[in-house]
Design a protein around this motif. Structure first.
Motif, PDB file in Angstrom:
ATOM      1  N   GLU A  63       0.829  -1.211   0.000  1.00  0.00           N
ATOM      2  CA  GLU A  63       0.000   0.000   0.000  1.00  0.00           C
ATOM      3  C   GLU A  63       0.859   1.255   0.000  1.00  0.00           C
ATOM      4  O   GLU A  63       0.541   2.245  -0.691  1.00  0.00           O
ATOM      5  CB  GLU A  63      -0.923  -0.010   1.221  1.00  0.00           C
ATOM      6  CG  GLU A  63      -1.914   1.145   1.263  1.00  0.00           C
ATOM      7  CD  GLU A  63      -2.977   1.099   0.182  1.00  0.00           C
ATOM      8  OE1 GLU A  63      -3.643   2.122  -0.038  1.00  0.00           O
ATOM      9  OE2 GLU A  63      -3.135   0.020  -0.456  1.00  0.00           O
ATOM     10  N   VAL A  64       1.944   1.239   0.764  1.00  0.00           N
ATOM     11  CA  VAL A  64       2.859   2.385   0.790  1.00  0.00           C
ATOM     12  C   VAL A  64       3.416   2.643  -0.603  1.00  0.00           C
ATOM     13  O   VAL A  64       3.437   3.787  -1.090  1.00  0.00           O
ATOM     14  CB  VAL A  64       3.999   2.140   1.796  1.00  0.00           C
ATOM     15  CG1 VAL A  64       5.141   3.144   1.578  1.00  0.00           C
ATOM     16  CG2 VAL A  64       3.483   2.237   3.228  1.00  0.00           C
ATOM     17  N   ILE A 112      18.434  -2.954  -2.152  1.00  0.00           N
ATOM     18  CA  ILE A 112      17.694  -1.714  -1.910  1.00  0.00           C
ATOM     19  C   ILE A 112      18.620  -0.730  -1.211  1.00  0.00           C
ATOM     20  O   ILE A 112      19.244  -1.056  -0.198  1.00  0.00           O
ATOM     21  CB  ILE A 112      16.452  -1.978  -1.032  1.00  0.00           C
ATOM     22  CG1 ILE A 112      15.473  -2.907  -1.776  1.00  0.00           C
ATOM     23  CG2 ILE A 112      15.763  -0.674  -0.649  1.00  0.00           C
ATOM     24  CD1 ILE A 112      14.305  -3.369  -0.925  1.00  0.00           C
ATOM     25  N   VAL A 113      18.712   0.457  -1.767  1.00  0.00           N
ATOM     26  CA  VAL A 113      19.527   1.499  -1.145  1.00  0.00           C
ATOM     27  C   VAL A 113      18.836   1.964   0.136  1.00  0.00           C
ATOM     28  O   VAL A 113      17.687   2.406   0.099  1.00  0.00           O
ATOM     29  CB  VAL A 113      19.716   2.698  -2.092  1.00  0.00           C
ATOM     30  CG1 VAL A 113      20.514   3.805  -1.396  1.00  0.00           C
ATOM     31  CG2 VAL A 113      20.416   2.254  -3.379  1.00  0.00           C
ATOM     32  N   PRO A 124      12.597  -9.120   0.927  1.00  0.00           N
ATOM     33  CA  PRO A 124      11.489 -10.053   0.687  1.00  0.00           C
ATOM     34  C   PRO A 124      10.123  -9.372   0.631  1.00  0.00           C
ATOM     35  O   PRO A 124       9.165  -9.947   0.107  1.00  0.00           O
ATOM     36  CB  PRO A 124      11.558 -10.999   1.900  1.00  0.00           C
ATOM     37  CG  PRO A 124      12.879 -10.767   2.533  1.00  0.00           C
ATOM     38  CD  PRO A 124      13.213  -9.343   2.247  1.00  0.00           C
ATOM     39  N   LEU A 125      10.013  -8.159   1.178  1.00  0.00           N
ATOM     40  CA  LEU A 125       8.733  -7.449   1.244  1.00  0.00           C
ATOM     41  C   LEU A 125       8.458  -6.630  -0.012  1.00  0.00           C
ATOM     42  O   LEU A 125       7.309  -6.549  -0.465  1.00  0.00           O
ATOM     43  CB  LEU A 125       8.709  -6.511   2.454  1.00  0.00           C
ATOM     44  CG  LEU A 125       8.769  -7.139   3.846  1.00  0.00           C
ATOM     45  CD1 LEU A 125       8.911  -6.052   4.899  1.00  0.00           C
ATOM     46  CD2 LEU A 125       7.526  -7.971   4.112  1.00  0.00           C
ATOM     47  N   VAL A 126       9.487  -6.001  -0.538  1.00  0.00           N
ATOM     48  CA  VAL A 126       9.342  -5.122  -1.703  1.00  0.00           C
ATOM     49  C   VAL A 126       9.530  -5.948  -2.974  1.00  0.00           C
ATOM     50  O   VAL A 126      10.540  -6.652  -3.108  1.00  0.00           O
ATOM     51  CB  VAL A 126      10.383  -3.982  -1.650  1.00  0.00           C
ATOM     52  CG1 VAL A 126      10.264  -3.086  -2.877  1.00  0.00           C
ATOM     53  CG2 VAL A 126      10.231  -3.170  -0.369  1.00  0.00           C
ATOM     54  N   PRO A 127       8.602  -5.889  -3.921  1.00  0.00           N
ATOM     55  CA  PRO A 127       8.793  -6.604  -5.184  1.00  0.00           C
ATOM     56  C   PRO A 127      10.109  -6.199  -5.840  1.00  0.00           C
ATOM     57  O   PRO A 127      10.465  -5.014  -5.846  1.00  0.00           O
ATOM     58  CB  PRO A 127       7.594  -6.159  -6.026  1.00  0.00           C
ATOM     59  CG  PRO A 127       6.550  -5.774  -5.025  1.00  0.00           C
ATOM     60  CD  PRO A 127       7.307  -5.178  -3.873  1.00  0.00           C
ATOM     61  N   GLU A 128      10.835  -7.169  -6.377  1.00  0.00           N
ATOM     62  CA  GLU A 128      12.168  -6.886  -6.915  1.00  0.00           C
ATOM     63  C   GLU A 128      12.125  -5.800  -7.989  1.00  0.00           C
ATOM     64  O   GLU A 128      13.055  -5.001  -8.103  1.00  0.00           O
ATOM     65  CB  GLU A 128      12.790  -8.163  -7.468  1.00  0.00           C
ATOM     66  CG  GLU A 128      14.248  -8.006  -7.843  1.00  0.00           C
ATOM     67  CD  GLU A 128      14.925  -9.334  -8.132  1.00  0.00           C
ATOM     68  OE1 GLU A 128      16.053  -9.317  -8.652  1.00  0.00           O
ATOM     69  OE2 GLU A 128      14.336 -10.387  -7.830  1.00  0.00           O
ATOM     70  N   PHE A 150      11.734   2.119  -4.981  1.00  0.00           N
ATOM     71  CA  PHE A 150      11.296   2.187  -3.587  1.00  0.00           C
ATOM     72  C   PHE A 150      12.110   3.225  -2.821  1.00  0.00           C
ATOM     73  O   PHE A 150      11.558   4.048  -2.075  1.00  0.00           O
ATOM     74  CB  PHE A 150      11.435   0.814  -2.933  1.00  0.00           C
ATOM     75  CG  PHE A 150      10.994   0.755  -1.495  1.00  0.00           C
ATOM     76  CD1 PHE A 150       9.647   0.713  -1.166  1.00  0.00           C
ATOM     77  CD2 PHE A 150      11.925   0.725  -0.463  1.00  0.00           C
ATOM     78  CE1 PHE A 150       9.226   0.648   0.164  1.00  0.00           C
ATOM     79  CE2 PHE A 150      11.527   0.657   0.865  1.00  0.00           C
ATOM     80  CZ  PHE A 150      10.177   0.623   1.177  1.00  0.00           C
ATOM     81  N   THR A 151      13.408   3.205  -3.013  1.00  0.00           N
ATOM     82  CA  THR A 151      14.276   4.172  -2.331  1.00  0.00           C
ATOM     83  C   THR A 151      13.925   5.595  -2.731  1.00  0.00           C
ATOM     84  O   THR A 151      13.801   6.485  -1.880  1.00  0.00           O
ATOM     85  CB  THR A 151      15.748   3.886  -2.651  1.00  0.00           C
ATOM     86  OG1 THR A 151      16.103   2.614  -2.123  1.00  0.00           O
ATOM     87  CG2 THR A 151      16.659   4.954  -2.050  1.00  0.00           C
TER      88      THR A 151
END
Length: 227
Positions: free
Chosen positions: A14-15, A142-143, A172-176, A182-183
């Motif tokens: 959701e974030v 992930i940075v 494992p939480l954030v889709p690759e 994401f960063t």
């Protein structure tokens, strides 16, 4: 105080979805035109704003244009050229020694693996991830900068404190496919809304799912005690 979703996976999803709507075009804010400039800029950005780094590198990249230029530079002179950057003496040494190591071990090229990059002086996983992602188009992780540390803890996505532990928790939480972006999403939100002190919870797109929201709460966000 907002109410997070039932699982960390759902909260993270959701974030990401909401922040993509808020910051659809967000990307790296450091200025560079090649891999060497990127590496130098990211080393300089540790505990320093990207805005300050961009101001400094505008003239730095004119004076030092190759790995040899940095490796052969007088370290005191290089440090003086960086004197508006935090920890400029240490960073001058890192850059000079990293460039010498690239000449010795990598034919003067910026390495393209996590192991080789993190073997360079002054380069940890954060710096290596940035260089891989934006210099080599390789996404291995992930940075995790200060914004990512702050926001992921505030949002209840992780309870880890160390950057490497946070990264391991997030992967494992954030889709690759979203690891790189994401960063940038969290950095943009951290700069615009969820600042270190006095975050603007009233105008936050995540307020209703944020367990650290200061609305209707006596929690002192500026103290850091909530995370």
């Amino acid at each position: 105080m907002g109410t997070p979703l039932a699982s960390r996976e759902a909260q993270t999803e959701e974030v990401i979805e909401r922040l993509y709507e808020e910051y659809p075009d967000t990307t790296i804010s450091l200025n560079f035109s090649n891999r060497l400039e990127l590496l130098v800029a990211v080393i300089l950005s540790a505990q320093c704003t990207d805005e300050r780094v961009n101001t400094e590198t505008e003239h730095l990249f004119e004076k030092y244009q190759s790995v040899e230029d940095y490796a052969e530079a007088d370290e005191a002179e290089l440090a003086e050229d960086l004197n508006s950057i935090t920890y400029y003496n240490n960073k001058a040494g890192y850059i000079k020694n990293a460039c010498q190591q690239m000449l010795d071990d990598h034919d003067g090229e910026v390495p393209d693996t996590m192991a080789a990059l993190t073997d360079l002086p002054g380069v940890g996983r954060k710096t290596a991830n940035v260089v891989l992602q934006h210099g080599h188009e390789v996404v291995e992780g992930i940075v995790v900068d200060t914004h990512v540390q702050r926001l992921t803890r505030r949002l209840g996505i992780t309870e880890e404190k160390r950057p490497e532990a946070i990264e391991a928790d997030l992967m494992p939480l954030v889709p690759e496919d979203d690891w790189q972006q994401f960063t940038h999403l969290l950095i943009s939100h951290g700069r615009a809304v969820c600042t270190a002190r006095n975050p603007d919870c009233a105008d936050c797109a995540l307020e209703d799912i944020c367990p650290s929201s200061k609305l209707d709460s006596d929690t002192d966000l500026a103290s850091g005690e909530a995370w």
